[in-house]
Design an enzyme around this catalytic site. Structure first.
Site, PDB file in Angstrom:
ATOM      1  N   TYR A 172      63.201  27.275  25.171  1.00 22.63           N
ATOM      2  CA  TYR A 172      62.932  25.968  25.789  1.00 22.63           C
ATOM      3  C   TYR A 172      61.479  25.533  25.627  1.00 22.63           C
ATOM      4  O   TYR A 172      60.567  26.360  25.645  1.00 22.63           O
ATOM      5  CB  TYR A 172      63.180  26.014  27.304  1.00 22.63           C
ATOM      6  CG  TYR A 172      64.617  26.140  27.710  1.00 22.63           C
ATOM      7  CD1 TYR A 172      65.569  25.215  27.282  1.00 22.63           C
ATOM      8  CD2 TYR A 172      65.025  27.175  28.552  1.00 22.63           C
ATOM      9  CE1 TYR A 172      66.888  25.336  27.686  1.00 22.63           C
ATOM     10  CE2 TYR A 172      66.338  27.303  28.954  1.00 22.63           C
ATOM     11  CZ  TYR A 172      67.273  26.381  28.513  1.00 22.63           C
ATOM     12  OH  TYR A 172      68.574  26.492  28.907  1.00 22.63           O
TER      13      TYR A 172
ATOM     14  N   ASP B  10      39.014   7.288  49.658  1.00 25.58           N
ATOM     15  CA  ASP B  10      39.249   6.021  50.366  1.00 25.58           C
ATOM     16  C   ASP B  10      39.046   6.179  51.872  1.00 25.58           C
ATOM     17  O   ASP B  10      38.423   5.333  52.519  1.00 25.58           O
ATOM     18  CB  ASP B  10      40.678   5.510  50.106  1.00 25.58           C
ATOM     19  CG  ASP B  10      40.794   4.873  48.727  1.00 25.58           C
ATOM     20  OD1 ASP B  10      39.754   4.426  48.199  1.00 25.58           O
ATOM     21  OD2 ASP B  10      41.911   4.843  48.177  1.00 25.58           O
TER      22      ASP B  10
ATOM     23  N   ARG C 118      49.120   7.315  55.881  1.00 24.71           N
ATOM     24  CA  ARG C 118      48.328   6.579  54.894  1.00 24.71           C
ATOM     25  C   ARG C 118      47.929   5.176  55.349  1.00 24.71           C
ATOM     26  O   ARG C 118      47.559   4.347  54.519  1.00 24.71           O
ATOM     27  CB  ARG C 118      49.107   6.484  53.579  1.00 24.71           C
ATOM     28  CG  ARG C 118      49.232   7.791  52.815  1.00 24.71           C
ATOM     29  CD  ARG C 118      49.538   7.568  51.360  1.00 24.71           C
ATOM     30  NE  ARG C 118      49.722   8.827  50.643  1.00 24.71           N
ATOM     31  CZ  ARG C 118      48.722   9.545  50.131  1.00 24.71           C
ATOM     32  NH1 ARG C 118      47.487   9.125  50.248  1.00 24.71           N
ATOM     33  NH2 ARG C 118      48.971  10.667  49.508  1.00 24.71           N
TER      34      ARG C 118
ATOM     35  N   MET D 246      50.600  17.174  39.932  1.00 26.57           N
ATOM     36  CA  MET D 246      50.032  16.139  40.791  1.00 26.57           C
ATOM     37  C   MET D 246      48.560  15.878  40.479  1.00 26.57           C
ATOM     38  O   MET D 246      47.905  16.685  39.835  1.00 26.57           O
ATOM     39  CB  MET D 246      50.185  16.532  42.255  1.00 26.57           C
ATOM     40  CG  MET D 246      51.044  15.575  43.000  1.00 26.57           C
ATOM     41  SD  MET D 246      50.994  15.867  44.754  1.00 26.57           S
ATOM     42  CE  MET D 246      52.451  14.943  45.198  1.00 26.57           C
ATOM     43  N   GLY D 247      48.085  14.806  41.062  1.00 22.25           N
ATOM     44  CA  GLY D 247      46.710  14.368  40.843  1.00 22.25           C
ATOM     45  C   GLY D 247      46.808  12.909  40.449  1.00 22.25           C
ATOM     46  O   GLY D 247      46.958  12.591  39.275  1.00 22.25           O
TER      47      GLY D 247
ATOM     48  N   LYS E 152      38.650  15.938  51.839  1.00 20.65           N
ATOM     49  CA  LYS E 152      39.973  16.537  51.611  1.00 20.65           C
ATOM     50  C   LYS E 152      40.667  15.860  50.446  1.00 20.65           C
ATOM     51  O   LYS E 152      40.601  14.638  50.329  1.00 20.65           O
ATOM     52  CB  LYS E 152      40.817  16.348  52.885  1.00 20.65           C
ATOM     53  CG  LYS E 152      42.266  16.661  52.748  1.00 20.65           C
ATOM     54  CD  LYS E 152      43.195  15.486  53.071  1.00 20.65           C
ATOM     55  CE  LYS E 152      43.140  14.367  52.097  1.00 20.65           C
ATOM     56  NZ  LYS E 152      44.236  13.385  52.184  1.00 20.65           N
ATOM     57  N   THR E 153      41.271  16.570  49.580  1.00 17.29           N
ATOM     58  CA  THR E 153      42.299  16.109  48.636  1.00 17.29           C
ATOM     59  C   THR E 153      42.547  17.201  47.611  1.00 17.29           C
ATOM     60  O   THR E 153      41.586  17.775  47.069  1.00 17.29           O
ATOM     61  CB  THR E 153      41.981  14.784  47.898  1.00 17.29           C
ATOM     62  OG1 THR E 153      43.053  14.533  46.986  1.00 17.29           O
ATOM     63  CG2 THR E 153      40.675  14.756  47.138  1.00 17.29           C
TER      64      THR E 153
ATOM     65  N   ASP F 286      43.587  16.673  44.838  1.00 14.30           N
ATOM     66  CA  ASP F 286      43.304  16.103  43.519  1.00 14.30           C
ATOM     67  C   ASP F 286      41.937  16.523  42.957  1.00 14.30           C
ATOM     68  O   ASP F 286      41.699  16.413  41.765  1.00 14.30           O
ATOM     69  CB  ASP F 286      43.348  14.565  43.576  1.00 14.30           C
ATOM     70  CG  ASP F 286      44.748  14.050  43.851  1.00 14.30           C
ATOM     71  OD1 ASP F 286      45.663  14.874  44.032  1.00 14.30           O
ATOM     72  OD2 ASP F 286      44.934  12.821  43.903  1.00 14.30           O
TER      73      ASP F 286
ATOM     74  N   ARG G 166      50.976  21.464  48.277  1.00 14.49           N
ATOM     75  CA  ARG G 166      50.073  20.735  49.194  1.00 14.49           C
ATOM     76  C   ARG G 166      50.013  21.332  50.596  1.00 14.49           C
ATOM     77  O   ARG G 166      49.091  21.038  51.351  1.00 14.49           O
ATOM     78  CB  ARG G 166      50.504  19.270  49.307  1.00 14.49           C
ATOM     79  CG  ARG G 166      50.324  18.503  48.022  1.00 14.49           C
ATOM     80  CD  ARG G 166      50.248  17.035  48.239  1.00 14.49           C
ATOM     81  NE  ARG G 166      51.251  16.512  49.143  1.00 14.49           N
ATOM     82  CZ  ARG G 166      51.402  15.238  49.423  1.00 14.49           C
ATOM     83  NH1 ARG G 166      50.602  14.356  48.860  1.00 14.49           N
ATOM     84  NH2 ARG G 166      52.317  14.817  50.244  1.00 14.49           N
TER      85      ARG G 166
ATOM     86  N   GLY H 182      47.310  12.366  51.950  1.00 14.30           N
ATOM     87  CA  GLY H 182      48.192  13.477  51.572  1.00 14.30           C
ATOM     88  C   GLY H 182      47.726  14.791  52.158  1.00 14.30           C
ATOM     89  O   GLY H 182      46.532  15.005  52.361  1.00 14.30           O
TER      90      GLY H 182
ATOM     91  N   GLU I 254      54.990  21.157  46.222  1.00 14.00           N
ATOM     92  CA  GLU I 254      55.124  22.617  46.393  1.00 14.00           C
ATOM     93  C   GLU I 254      53.810  23.266  46.810  1.00 14.00           C
ATOM     94  O   GLU I 254      53.796  24.354  47.377  1.00 14.00           O
ATOM     95  CB  GLU I 254      55.557  23.265  45.064  1.00 14.00           C
ATOM     96  CG  GLU I 254      56.934  22.925  44.591  1.00 14.00           C
ATOM     97  CD  GLU I 254      57.029  21.572  43.881  1.00 14.00           C
ATOM     98  OE1 GLU I 254      56.065  20.795  43.925  1.00 14.00           O
ATOM     99  OE2 GLU I 254      58.091  21.304  43.297  1.00 14.00           O
TER     100      GLU I 254
HETATM  101  P1  FBP Z   1      45.280  12.177  48.818  1.00 14.93           P
HETATM  102  O1  FBP Z   1      44.465  11.455  47.799  1.00 14.93           O
HETATM  103  O2  FBP Z   1      45.565  11.389  50.017  1.00 14.93           O
HETATM  104  O3  FBP Z   1      44.707  13.522  49.126  1.00 14.93           O
HETATM  105  O4  FBP Z   1      46.710  12.499  48.178  1.00 14.93           O
HETATM  106  C1  FBP Z   1      46.807  12.909  46.886  1.00 14.93           C
HETATM  107  C2  FBP Z   1      48.229  13.097  46.436  1.00 14.93           C
HETATM  108  O5  FBP Z   1      48.661  14.413  46.667  1.00 14.93           O
HETATM  109  C3  FBP Z   1      48.342  12.733  44.960  1.00 14.93           C
HETATM  110  O6  FBP Z   1      48.104  13.836  44.149  1.00 14.93           O
HETATM  111  C4  FBP Z   1      49.714  12.155  44.862  1.00 14.93           C
HETATM  112  O7  FBP Z   1      49.804  11.187  43.848  1.00 14.93           O
HETATM  113  C5  FBP Z   1      49.909  11.499  46.194  1.00 14.93           C
HETATM  114  O8  FBP Z   1      49.122  12.214  47.102  1.00 14.93           O
HETATM  115  C6  FBP Z   1      51.343  11.482  46.645  1.00 14.93           C
HETATM  116  O9  FBP Z   1      51.427  10.741  47.815  1.00 14.93           O
HETATM  117  P2  FBP Z   1      52.607  10.824  48.875  1.00 14.93           P
HETATM  118  O10 FBP Z   1      52.357  12.039  49.696  1.00 14.93           O
HETATM  119  O11 FBP Z   1      52.415   9.605  49.701  1.00 14.93           O
HETATM  120  O12 FBP Z   1      53.884  10.910  48.119  1.00 14.93           O
END
Ligand code: FBP
Length: 552
Positions: A241, A174, A143, A248-249, A200-201, A203, A425, A79, A423
Site C-alpha cells: 500500500y 487569535d 471558539r 492537522m495544522g 497554546k496550539t 499547530d 489533541r 482547539g 487523536e
Molecule cells: P487552535 O488554533 O485553536 O489551537 O486549533 C488548531 C486546530 O487543532 C487545527 O489544527 C485544526 O485545523 C482545527 O483546530 C480544528 O478545529 P475544530 O476543533 O474546531 O475542528
C-alpha cells in the site's frame, strides 16, 4: 471518575519548575519594546499597553512582602492541546503559593462562558483529578471570538461580581491577540483588571524569539509520529500500500515537518515550500507520481506520504479559487443552501471567473463540495474537513494510469488514507509538555502578582534542563503586526510559518531524496512517561534543531 492504571500513577507526577519559580520571585525589568512591524499603527491602537518592557523572574532570597489574596479567572480558548490541565494546576498552585486565600474561577466552554457568566470555582479537590491529564474537559473550551466592547463589558460584570483581579486566556494567536485588545480596553477604561495570555496550539505556529513553542505541539507530534511509525512498519511488512496521511495544522506545516523528521517517510509535502516555489496542484501530483514510479522500478509498490492539513490554501491557484469561493458563498449562501449537491456545484461554477471555474471543475466532486462548505467563525475554510489526502492520491492514480499507457510506469498503486488530528489533541501531555504547561501557568500567577497586564506568559531556554528555563513575560503588542483579515487591516500576532531557511526544514530537505528512493523509516514508538530522561524528556526535533542542538 474511574481511572486507568497509568492515570493513577501519572497523577502523582510532580511537574518540574524552573529554578526561578521554585520560591519567592522578584521582577527584572528589561528594555522598552516595540512591535515586530507596523510600529506606528500598533502604538496608535494600543496607547496604554504598547512599548512595555520584557520582564524576567529571579529568585528573591529576601522576600519582604506578605502577599494579599487575589482571585483569577481563566478561559480555555480554541482547539484542545495537551497540557491545558497543567496550565490550570500551575496557576492554581502559583496563586496558592502566594496566599492560600486566593481563588481560581474557570469560565465554561471558552470565551462564551465569560460573556454569558457561566463559571465554576476550581478547588484543590477538583483540580486533583486533572493533573497531568490531556484534554480541556475540566471547564471545556470554545471558539467564540472575544472582540467586541459589548462582550468585554458583559464579561467585566462577572469579573467585578467575583472580585477577579486578572483574567488568563489560554489560546492560540487569535485568542492572544484578543487578550491584548481586552487588556488595552480595560486599561483605557481605568478598570483594575489584568489580562494575561498563555501560548497554546498543537499547530506550533504561535512562536517567535520569546515564545519558543506553543504548548501541545510536542505531545501531539509524538502521538502522530508513533502511529505513522506503526503504519510504516505495516507498510514495509505487507509491501502493498501507499499510505496517504493528512496531519492537522490549520495553516503552517510544523506538525508535518516534525513528524517527517521523527519518522522519515518517503514523501512529506511542506505547504510553505509549495507557496514559495509557486507550485501548482499539477506540479505536486507530478512529484508524487515520479517518486511512486521510481520506487516501482526498484520493485517497491509501497510507501508513505505526509500531507499538511493546510496544503490547499498554499497552492496559489487553489488559494485564488478559495478566495473567490468565499465571496460566492457569502453573497449567494441562501440560494446555495437550498440546492442538492449537483446543482450546488453547477451554480457555484456559474458564479466563478473563467480560471477558477476551470480548476473547480477539474477537482474530484467530493473535494469541490468540501471546499464549498460553510466557513468557520473566523471566516476560514475548515481545512480539517477537506480530504486533501484523497485529492492527492486520486490525482496521482490518474497520472500513473496515463504514465502506464505511455510505458513510463510499471507497478501497482493501492492506497490507504488516514487523517491524524483529533487523536493527538487530548493525549496525556509528554513530560516536556507537562513541565512546560505547569511552568507557564505558575509563571502566569507571578505575572498577575507583579501587577502586569497585556503580557504573555513566557518560559524560555526550553532545550536546557528544566531548572535552567527562563521565566517571565512578553508584552503581547511586541509580537503584533497589521494584517488583512476579512477585508480589513487588523492588529494581530504574527503567525509563524515554517522557515525555509531554518534548520528543521533544511535538515528535512537534505535527506528528502534519500528517503524517497529508499526505505529508511524510523519508528519513534509511544510517548514514554517513565524511564531514562533522553527518552522521556526529549523535546521536539524542531525545537532542538532551532536551538542548534543535535537530533540523531
Ligand atoms: P487552535 O488554533 O485553536 O489551537 O486549533 C488548531 C486546530 O487543532 C487545527 O489544527 C485544526 O485545523 C482545527 O483546530 C480544528 O478545529 P475544530 O476543533 O474546531 O475542528
Amino acid at each position: 471518575m474511574k481511572k486507568s492504571a497509568l492515570q493513577r500513577v501519572r497523577a502523582e507526577y510532580q511537574p518540574k519548575l524552573p529554578f526561578a519559580l521554585q520560591g519567592p520571585v522578584k521582577v527584572k525589568v528589561g528594555e522598552k519594546t516595540q512591535s515586530v512591524a507596523d510600529q506606528e499603527e500598533i502604538e496608535k491602537l494600543f496607547p496604554n499597553t504598547y512599548g512595555m518592557p520584557v520582564v524576567e523572574f529571579e529568585r528573591d532570597e529576601n522576600p519582604q512582602r506578605v502577599e494579599e489574596p487575589f482571585n483569577v479567572g481563566i478561559i480555555l480558548s480554541g482547539g484542545q492541546a495537551p497540557g491545558g490541565h497543567n496550565v490550570v494546576s500551575g496557576i492554581f498552585d502559583g496563586i496558592k503559593s502566594l496566599n492560600r486565600e486566593s481563588r481560581l474561577y474557570g469560565f465554561l466552554m471558552g470565551p462564551s462562558g465569560f460573556v454569558d457568566h457561566q463559571y465554576m470555582e476550581l478547588t484543590a479537590g477538583i483540580i486533583k483529578d486533572y493533573r497531568n491529564t490531556g484534554g480541556f474537559d475540566i471547564i471545556g473550551s470554545g471558539r467564540t471570538k472575544l472582540e467586541t466592547p459589548e462582550q468585554f463589558d458583559k464579561g467585566l460584570k462577572i469579573l467585578e461580581e467575583l472580585n477577579i483581579k486578572a483574567l488568563v486566556i489560554i489560546g492560540g494567536d487569535d485568542s492572544n491577540t484578543n487578550a491584548a485588545v481586552l487588556a488595552e480596553y480595560y486599561k483605557a477604561k481605568g478598570v483594575d483588571v489584568q489580562v494575561i495570555g498563555v501560548p497554546k496550539t498543537i499547530d506550533g505556529d504561535l512562536k517567535n524569539k520569546w515564545i519558543e513553542t506553543s504548548f501541545g505541539f510536542d505531545t501531539a507530534c509524538k502521538v502522530y509520529s508513533e502511529v505513522i511509525g506503526n503504519i510504516q512498519r505495516d507498510c514495509n511488512s505487507a509491501k502493498k500500500y501507499y499510505h496517504f496521511i493528512k496531519l492537522m495544522g490549520r495553516s503552517a506545516s510544523h506538525i508535518a515537518l516534525e513528524c517527517a523528521l521523527e519518522t522519515q517517510p518517503n514523501i512529506c509535502l511542506i505547504s510553505e515550500e509549495i507557496l514559495a516555489k509557486r507550485m501548482t496542484l499539477d506540479n505536486i501530483v507530478s512529484y508524487v507520481a515520479y517518486v511512486v514510479s521510481e520506487r516501482a522500478k526498484l520493485g517497491w509498490n509501497f510507501g508513505t506520504v505526509l500531507i499538511p492539513e493546510g496544503l490547499i490554501e498554499f497552492i496559489p491557484s487553489v488559494k485564488a479559487l478559495i478566495a473567490e469561493l468565499n465571496d460566492v458563498l457569502a453573497q449567494h449562501g441562501e440560494e446555495l443552501a437550498g440546492l442538492d449537491d449537483d446543482n450546488k456545484l453547477i451554480t457555484i461554477h456559474s458564479y466563478l471567473s473563467a480560471a477558477n471555474a476551470e480548476l473547480y471543475k477539474s477537482l474530484p466532486k467530493q473535494i469541490a463540495l468540501q471546499l464549498s462548505l460553510d466557513r468557520d467563525s473566523h471566516g476560514n475554510v475548515q481545512v480539517s474537513l477537506i480530504e486533501t489526502e484523497k485529492l492527492i492520491s486520486e490525482m496521482v492514480e490518474k497520472r500513473l494510469e496515463e504514465m502506464k499507457e505511455q510505458g513510463l510506469y510499471v507497478g501497482k498503486f493501492a492506497t490507504q488514507h488516514h487523517f491524524f488530528g483529533y487523536e493527538g489533541r487530548c493525549a496525556d501531555p509528554s513530560n516536556f509538555d507537562a513541565d512546560y504547561t505547569y511552568a507557564l501557568g505558575f509563571n502566569a500567577a507571578m505575572l498577575i502578582n507583579a501587577g502586569l497586564t497585556g503580557y504573555m506568559s513566557s518560559v524560555r531556554n526550553l532545550t536546557g534542563h528544566t531548572e535552567e528555563w527562563i521565566a517571565g513575560g512578553i508584552p503581547i503588542t511586541m509580537m503584533m503586526n497589521m494584517e488583512r483579515r476579512n477585508g480589513k487591516l487588523k492588529p494581530v500576532i504574527q503567525k509563524a510559518l515554517v522557515n525555509l531557511n531554518g534548520r528543521p526544514y533544511l535538515k528535512f530537505a537534505s535527506q528528502r531524496e534519500t528517503c524517497a528512493l529508499n526505505t529508511l523509516y524510523q519508528y519513534p514508538g509511544p510517548i514514554q512517561y517513565f524511564g531514562p530522561a533522553e527518552v522521556c524528556d526529549r523535546p521536539s526535533m524542531t525545537l532542538l534543531l532551532e536551538h542548534e542542538k543535535d537530533v540523531y
